[in-house]
Every structure is written in C-alpha cells, then in structure tokens.
Scaffold this motif. Structure first.
Motif, PDB file in Angstrom:
ATOM      1  N   PRO A 131      54.569  36.610  45.461  1.00 15.22           N
ATOM      2  CA  PRO A 131      53.671  37.754  45.319  1.00 15.22           C
ATOM      3  C   PRO A 131      53.805  38.464  43.971  1.00 15.22           C
ATOM      4  N   ARG A 132      55.028  38.516  43.455  1.00 15.64           N
ATOM      5  CA  ARG A 132      55.206  39.181  42.162  1.00 15.64           C
ATOM      6  C   ARG A 132      54.556  38.381  41.043  1.00 15.64           C
ATOM      7  N   LEU A 133      54.723  37.072  41.046  1.00 11.52           N
ATOM      8  CA  LEU A 133      54.072  36.238  40.041  1.00 11.52           C
ATOM      9  C   LEU A 133      52.557  36.346  40.152  1.00 11.52           C
ATOM     10  N   GLN A 134      52.044  36.361  41.377  1.00  8.31           N
ATOM     11  CA  GLN A 134      50.604  36.483  41.570  1.00  8.31           C
ATOM     12  C   GLN A 134      50.051  37.769  40.970  1.00  8.31           C
ATOM     13  N   GLN A 135      50.637  38.902  41.351  1.00 10.84           N
ATOM     14  CA  GLN A 135      50.060  40.196  41.005  1.00 10.84           C
ATOM     15  C   GLN A 135      50.390  40.631  39.580  1.00 10.84           C
ATOM     16  N   GLN A 136      51.637  40.451  39.159  1.00 12.96           N
ATOM     17  CA  GLN A 136      52.076  41.018  37.892  1.00 12.96           C
ATOM     18  C   GLN A 136      51.844  40.097  36.706  1.00 12.96           C
ATOM     19  N   VAL A 137      51.550  38.821  36.970  1.00 15.00           N
ATOM     20  CA  VAL A 137      51.288  37.892  35.871  1.00 15.00           C
ATOM     21  C   VAL A 137      49.887  37.283  36.005  1.00 15.00           C
ATOM     22  N   ILE A 138      49.668  36.491  37.055  1.00 14.69           N
ATOM     23  CA  ILE A 138      48.419  35.733  37.146  1.00 14.69           C
ATOM     24  C   ILE A 138      47.214  36.658  37.260  1.00 14.69           C
ATOM     25  N   ALA A 139      47.222  37.567  38.242  1.00 15.94           N
ATOM     26  CA  ALA A 139      46.081  38.466  38.413  1.00 15.94           C
ATOM     27  C   ALA A 139      45.957  39.428  37.236  1.00 15.94           C
ATOM     28  N   ALA A 140      47.095  39.951  36.738  1.00 19.20           N
ATOM     29  CA  ALA A 140      47.050  40.910  35.634  1.00 19.20           C
ATOM     30  C   ALA A 140      46.404  40.299  34.400  1.00 19.20           C
ATOM     31  N   LEU A 141      46.790  39.074  34.043  1.00 18.65           N
ATOM     32  CA  LEU A 141      46.212  38.425  32.872  1.00 18.65           C
ATOM     33  C   LEU A 141      44.738  38.094  33.082  1.00 18.65           C
ATOM     34  N   ALA A 142      44.416  37.527  34.237  1.00 14.95           N
ATOM     35  CA  ALA A 142      43.037  37.117  34.491  1.00 14.95           C
ATOM     36  C   ALA A 142      42.081  38.304  34.466  1.00 14.95           C
ATOM     37  N   LEU A 143      42.441  39.370  35.167  1.00  8.77           N
ATOM     38  CA  LEU A 143      41.562  40.533  35.222  1.00  8.77           C
ATOM     39  C   LEU A 143      41.438  41.217  33.870  1.00  8.77           C
ATOM     40  N   ALA A 144      42.510  41.204  33.069  1.00  4.99           N
ATOM     41  CA  ALA A 144      42.452  41.836  31.754  1.00  4.99           C
ATOM     42  C   ALA A 144      41.385  41.200  30.878  1.00  4.99           C
ATOM     43  N   MET A 145      41.131  39.923  31.064  1.00  7.83           N
ATOM     44  CA  MET A 145      40.176  39.227  30.203  1.00  7.83           C
ATOM     45  C   MET A 145      38.719  39.477  30.577  1.00  7.83           C
ATOM     46  N   LEU A 146      38.468  40.133  31.706  1.00  8.88           N
ATOM     47  CA  LEU A 146      37.090  40.390  32.115  1.00  8.88           C
ATOM     48  C   LEU A 146      36.428  41.513  31.318  1.00  8.88           C
ATOM     49  N   GLY A 147      37.213  42.514  30.885  1.00 10.89           N
ATOM     50  CA  GLY A 147      36.623  43.709  30.297  1.00 10.89           C
ATOM     51  C   GLY A 147      36.078  43.525  28.898  1.00 10.89           C
ATOM     52  N   PRO A 148      36.924  43.524  27.885  1.00 13.82           N
ATOM     53  CA  PRO A 148      36.426  43.431  26.513  1.00 13.82           C
ATOM     54  C   PRO A 148      35.686  42.126  26.214  1.00 13.82           C
ATOM     55  N   GLY A 149      36.164  41.010  26.740  1.00  9.62           N
ATOM     56  CA  GLY A 149      35.592  39.724  26.381  1.00  9.62           C
ATOM     57  C   GLY A 149      34.337  39.348  27.133  1.00  9.62           C
ATOM     58  N   ARG A 150      34.193  39.811  28.378  1.00  8.24           N
ATOM     59  CA  ARG A 150      33.078  39.349  29.205  1.00  8.24           C
ATOM     60  C   ARG A 150      32.160  40.473  29.681  1.00  8.24           C
ATOM     61  N   GLY A 151      32.389  41.691  29.227  1.00  8.27           N
ATOM     62  CA  GLY A 151      31.416  42.757  29.464  1.00  8.27           C
ATOM     63  C   GLY A 151      31.501  43.475  30.784  1.00  8.27           C
TER      64      GLY A 151
END
Length: 338
Positions: A131-151
């Motif tokens: 769960p820690r790898l999922q939330q603090q690494v995988i989900a955190a990185l993936a969601l971060a890329m949605l804002g500035p790069g994809r609008g």
C-alpha cells in the motif's frame, strides 16, 4: 545518430558509474498500458509484484484510450549492499517542472510533470509494503503528471455522484470528507475519490479519481460498527487510518469518473444542517486547486476552474452525524441548483 526505432529516451549508451550505479541500464521485464483519467499510462517495471500493485490501482479504470503519447512511469527494484530503513514519512518536493519523492536513502522517485516521464528506484523492503508503494510512489507520480502536462486541474477534495449529478466536497484534512463519502456510499452514491480529484479530459469536462481505496480515521467506527475489525495503517501524512476497498464492501459504489457539479465546502456547525450558496469572492477563496507547480497553468486550466466555480459553491454546515449529512445531501441533489 539515434536510431529511428530507438525508444524516446535513447541516445549514447550510458557509461557513467559502472557497474550501473545510476540504474540507467536496468531494463524492464514487465510493461502494461493502463487508463489514468482520460490518458494512457505506460507502466514498466522489473518486478512482478510491482506490476500487480500497479494493476490494483489502475486496471479497474477501464481500457486505455487509443492514440496520443502515453504518460510513462518506470519503477526499478534494487537491493543495496547496506540497506537503510524507510523514513516514517515521505518527503515530497517540487521545483519548476520537477517533482521528487524520497522515502529513504535507497528509495526515491522523480517525475517531469511537463513531459510526462517518471522514474522510481525502490528496494524490496518498500515493495513488501504494497500500500505504501502504491500510494506514495506509483499513484503520487502518475497523478502529478496529469496537471501541468495534460491540462487537468487537481483539487484536494472528495467527489460523489448519483445518477447524472455530482458534487465536490471541499475542506481541510479532518473536515469529514472521507467520512461523508463512506456514509454516502452506504446509501447508494458512487465515489470518485475521497481525497484527490482531477477535473478535465477531452470534450466535456469530468471528474477523475482512483476510488478503490478510501481512508477513514479510526474514530469512524463509532458511526460505522462494521469497521471495528480493521487495523489502522500509517499514512503519508503521518496519521493512522483505516484502509477500505469500497467496491468489495459495496459493489457498484465507485466510479473512476463522474459528472462535474457544484462544490460543497464542509464546515462544523452544532445543531441542524444548512447548505447555502456563497458569494463569488468567498467561493474563489475557498475552492482553490492543489497546484504546487511553478509552471504549466494555461488558459485551459483557467477555463476549467471558472467553469467549476460557475456551477456554484455552497457552504455545507452540519454537525458530525454522517447519516444526517447524507439526508441533507439527498435533498440538495434532488432539488433545483440556483
């Protein structure tokens, strides 16, 4: 010259610090494309368990869209000669278009949020804490890329919908967003997220989230006795919370996306419940995007934010009884929205 069939990051062979101290030459053995909001996410790794954890997060979001450049996230595992303990809490940092996550001396990650490229190097100890790898690494990185790069416009809020009507629930940590989301799920609502929502997508704007996991404070069991059997787990913010898989508890109670509707700002109030529309100036101050970046805000982002505010911002003042709050929410959802 770079070969035409080479991957986008290829160039001169890396020979920096042998034997591959930078992990640049570690090749993925597993690759799968998932849907993330309205985007495709190419996830690569060299560990079967890591791929399973990614699939738990993303595979229920539906088939990935066809066409366009996918977001890319690569996770490699390594076993250092002298393992260091994981930090009690992750450290998140942003600088311009860069986002980093540090969980210890040998567990870290980074993303370029404009180009849509992310990378993490993790140890078996972190992989074992799924769960820690999922939330603090995988989900955190993936969601971060949605804002500035994809609008997309990110918000720290919950999102619920019923039929073709949805609402966003805003408020600081501890305001009761997750508790209300859980209470609403028990009563037939669908949950897009209890904490992080992205508004955007091609065509008509929608809300997007990863709703499979919902976190509640341990005190929630006084309202929901069925939670007494669960053990709290340490979260990224240092709090201990109950982790719930909503879909397994209430089939049909989650949705990876939903309609955009009004915003409700939660506030404590003794006695009865009041939902009242806020003036524009106060609404803008209370409904702020979760935008830590120094770059990337565009006219598209501004239009999405203005469109959200035009749908109305309301103060949802109530006591702490979740079922009474759902009663008030039912009446609001069924009535006219001025």
């Amino acid at each position: 010259m770079v070969r035409r069939d080479a991957p986008p990051h290829a160039g001169r062979r890396a020979r920096a610090l042998p034997p591959d101290a930078m992990l640049e030459q570690r090749e993925p053995t597993h690759a799968r494309t998932f849907r993330l909001a309205g985007e495709a996410l190419l996830f690569e790794c060299d560990d079967e368990r890591v791929m399973e954890l990614a699939a738990e997060l993303f595979s229920r979001c539906g088939p990935p869209p066809v066409g366009g450049e996918p977001l890319r996230l690569r996770v490699v595992t390594h076993a250092p000669d002298s393992p260091a303990p994981l930090a009690a809490r992750p450290v998140f940092r942003t600088q311009a278009h860069l986002f980093t996550v540090v969980l210890g001396a040998h567990d870290s990650a980074a993303a370029d949020v404009l180009s849509g490229q992310a990378f993490a190097a993790v140890t078996p100890r972190l992989v074992a804490d799924g769960p820690r790898l999922q939330q603090q690494v995988i989900a955190a990185l993936a969601l971060a890329m949605l804002g500035p790069g994809r609008g997309y416009v990110p918000f720290h809020c919950a999102c619920l919908f019923k039929g073709d009507r949805g609402v966003l629930l805003h408020g600081p940590s501890g305001a009761g967003k997750s508790t209300l989301a859980y209470a609403a799920a028990r009563r037939g609502y669908r949950v897009v997220s209890d904490d992080s929502v992205h508004v955007g997508g091609d065509g008509e704007a929608r809300t997007w989230g990863l709703p499979w996991q919902l976190q509640l404070l341990p005190e929630a069991e006084r309202f929901f006795p069925e939670l007494a059997r669960l053990e709290p787990r340490l979260q990224a913010n240092g709090e201990h919370k109950l982790d719930l898989d909503l879909e397994s508890l209430f089939p049909g109670s989650v949705g990876a996306s939903g309609p955009v509707g009004p915003s409700l700002v939660l506030a404590r109030r003794p006695g009865g419940t009041v939902i009242e529309r806020l003036p524009d100036a106060e609404a803008k101050a209370l409904v702020e995007p979760a935008w830590p970046w120094q770059v990337g805000w565009t006219e598209r982002h501004e239009a999405l934010l203005e469109g959200l505010l035009e749908r109305g911002v309301y103060r949802f003042a109530s006591g702490s009884e979740p079922d009474a709050m759902v009663d008030a929410l039912d009446a609001f959802m069924e009535g006219p929205w001025d």
